[in-house]
Design a protein around this motif. Structure first.
Motif, short mmCIF file in Angstrom:
data_model
loop_
_atom_site.label_atom_id
_atom_site.label_comp_id
_atom_site.label_asym_id
_atom_site.label_seq_id
_atom_site.Cartn_x
_atom_site.Cartn_y
_atom_site.Cartn_z
N GLY A 12 12.90 19.04 -24.61
CA GLY A 12 11.96 18.94 -23.59
C GLY A 12 10.72 18.46 -23.27
N GLY A 13 10.69 17.31 -23.69
CA GLY A 13 9.19 16.77 -23.71
C GLY A 13 8.39 16.65 -24.88
N LYS A 14 8.71 17.96 -25.53
CA LYS A 14 7.92 18.29 -26.72
C LYS A 14 8.20 17.98 -28.24
N LEU A 15 7.08 17.33 -28.60
CA LEU A 15 7.39 16.91 -30.79
C LEU A 15 7.74 18.26 -31.24
N ILE A 16 8.38 18.58 -32.06
CA ILE A 16 8.73 19.45 -32.61
C ILE A 16 9.32 19.48 -34.16
N SER A 17 8.03 19.62 -35.14
CA SER A 17 8.76 20.13 -36.51
C SER A 17 9.34 20.94 -36.93
N VAL A 18 10.17 20.22 -37.76
CA VAL A 18 10.67 21.16 -38.29
C VAL A 18 10.59 21.52 -39.51
N TYR A 19 10.48 23.06 -40.40
CA TYR A 19 9.69 22.64 -41.86
C TYR A 19 11.09 23.55 -42.50
N PHE A 20 10.92 24.04 -43.64
CA PHE A 20 11.09 24.64 -44.46
C PHE A 20 11.40 25.03 -46.31
N ASN A 21 11.33 25.67 -46.50
CA ASN A 21 11.69 25.63 -48.55
C ASN A 21 12.46 26.93 -48.83
N GLN A 22 13.49 25.90 -49.20
CA GLN A 22 14.68 26.71 -50.19
C GLN A 22 14.84 27.48 -51.17
N LYS A 23 13.49 26.23 -52.01
CA LYS A 23 13.85 27.03 -53.07
C LYS A 23 13.10 27.97 -52.98
N ALA A 24 11.81 28.46 -52.03
CA ALA A 24 11.03 29.78 -52.11
C ALA A 24 11.99 30.98 -51.43
N CYS A 25 12.91 30.33 -50.98
CA CYS A 25 13.69 31.22 -49.01
C CYS A 25 14.63 31.90 -50.38
N SER A 26 14.96 30.88 -51.49
CA SER A 26 16.17 31.71 -52.49
C SER A 26 15.76 32.17 -52.64
N ALA A 27 14.53 32.28 -53.58
CA ALA A 27 14.67 33.39 -54.79
C ALA A 27 13.31 34.55 -53.69
N CYS A 28 13.00 34.46 -53.17
CA CYS A 28 12.51 35.61 -51.76
C CYS A 28 13.32 36.88 -51.42
N SER A 30 12.87 39.15 -49.20
CA SER A 30 13.10 39.57 -47.81
C SER A 30 14.45 39.41 -47.17
N ARG A 31 14.41 37.87 -47.79
CA ARG A 31 15.12 36.58 -47.36
C ARG A 31 16.73 38.03 -46.47
N PRO A 32 17.26 38.20 -46.71
CA PRO A 32 18.60 38.17 -45.46
C PRO A 32 17.61 39.30 -44.41
N LEU A 33 16.49 39.60 -44.16
CA LEU A 33 15.78 40.57 -43.03
C LEU A 33 15.25 39.06 -42.55
N CYS A 34 15.00 38.23 -42.57
CA CYS A 34 14.08 37.22 -41.80
C CYS A 34 15.43 36.40 -41.86
N THR A 35 16.87 36.16 -42.88
CA THR A 35 17.43 34.76 -42.31
C THR A 35 18.81 34.97 -42.89
N ALA A 36 19.83 34.51 -42.07
CA ALA A 36 20.92 34.97 -43.14
C ALA A 36 21.66 33.19 -43.32
N GLY A 37 21.16 32.27 -42.67
CA GLY A 37 20.82 31.12 -44.22
C GLY A 37 20.14 30.49 -45.72
N LYS A 38 20.77 30.00 -46.18
CA LYS A 38 20.15 29.12 -47.02
C LYS A 38 18.61 28.67 -46.80
N GLU A 39 18.29 29.24 -45.78
CA GLU A 39 16.30 29.65 -45.55
C GLU A 39 16.34 29.65 -44.28
#
Length: 127
Positions: A12-28, A30-39
């Motif tokens: 939409g004309g805006k530069l969007i950056s996507v960040y994630f940290n699979q290692k931290a999310c897999s050990a968290c 609270s992950r099921p409350l946050c996301t259904a994916g790997k990260e």
């Protein structure tokens, strides 16, 4: 751990950056409350830090929004009334920005004349 920037794209004309940290999310735990994916993917607009800074200032001074109706809302209402209270007459961001700038300039000139008088305003314009 810090999030790692994976990629950026224009949406939409805006530069969007996507960040994630699979290692931290897999050990968290609270992950099921946050996301259904790997990260969890965090998407940030390139200028979102400006919005965050404004939000912090507003949180520090909540009374600032109480002053707004007394200061700027009347101005916008007046300009809107002058313009017919409907819409801009031009199309495209560049043209609408020009139209808005001219309306604001006209408002400021009218206020200067009302406050300082015609002679003082003309003298100030002449330099």
């Amino acid at each position: 751990q810090q999030l790692q920037k994976r990629f950026a794209r224009v949406e939409g004309g805006k530069l969007i950056s996507v960040y994630f940290n699979q290692k931290a999310c897999s050990a968290c735990p609270s992950r099921p409350l946050c996301t259904a994916g790997k990260e969890k993917r965090i998407r940030r607009w390139e200028h979102e830090a400006v919005l965050d800074a404004m939000e912090r200032r507003l949180q520090a001074m909540p009374e600032a929004m109480a002053v707004r109706p007394c200061t700027v809302e009347h101005v916008f209402g007046t300009i809107k009334g002058w313009m017919g209270a409907t819409h801009f007459r031009t199309r495209g961001l560049k043209h609408v920005a020009t139209e808005a700038s001219l309306a604001i300039l006209a408002y400021n000139m009218k206020r200067a004349i009302a406050v300082a008088g015609v002679a003082s305003t003309l003298k100030a314009i002449a330099g």
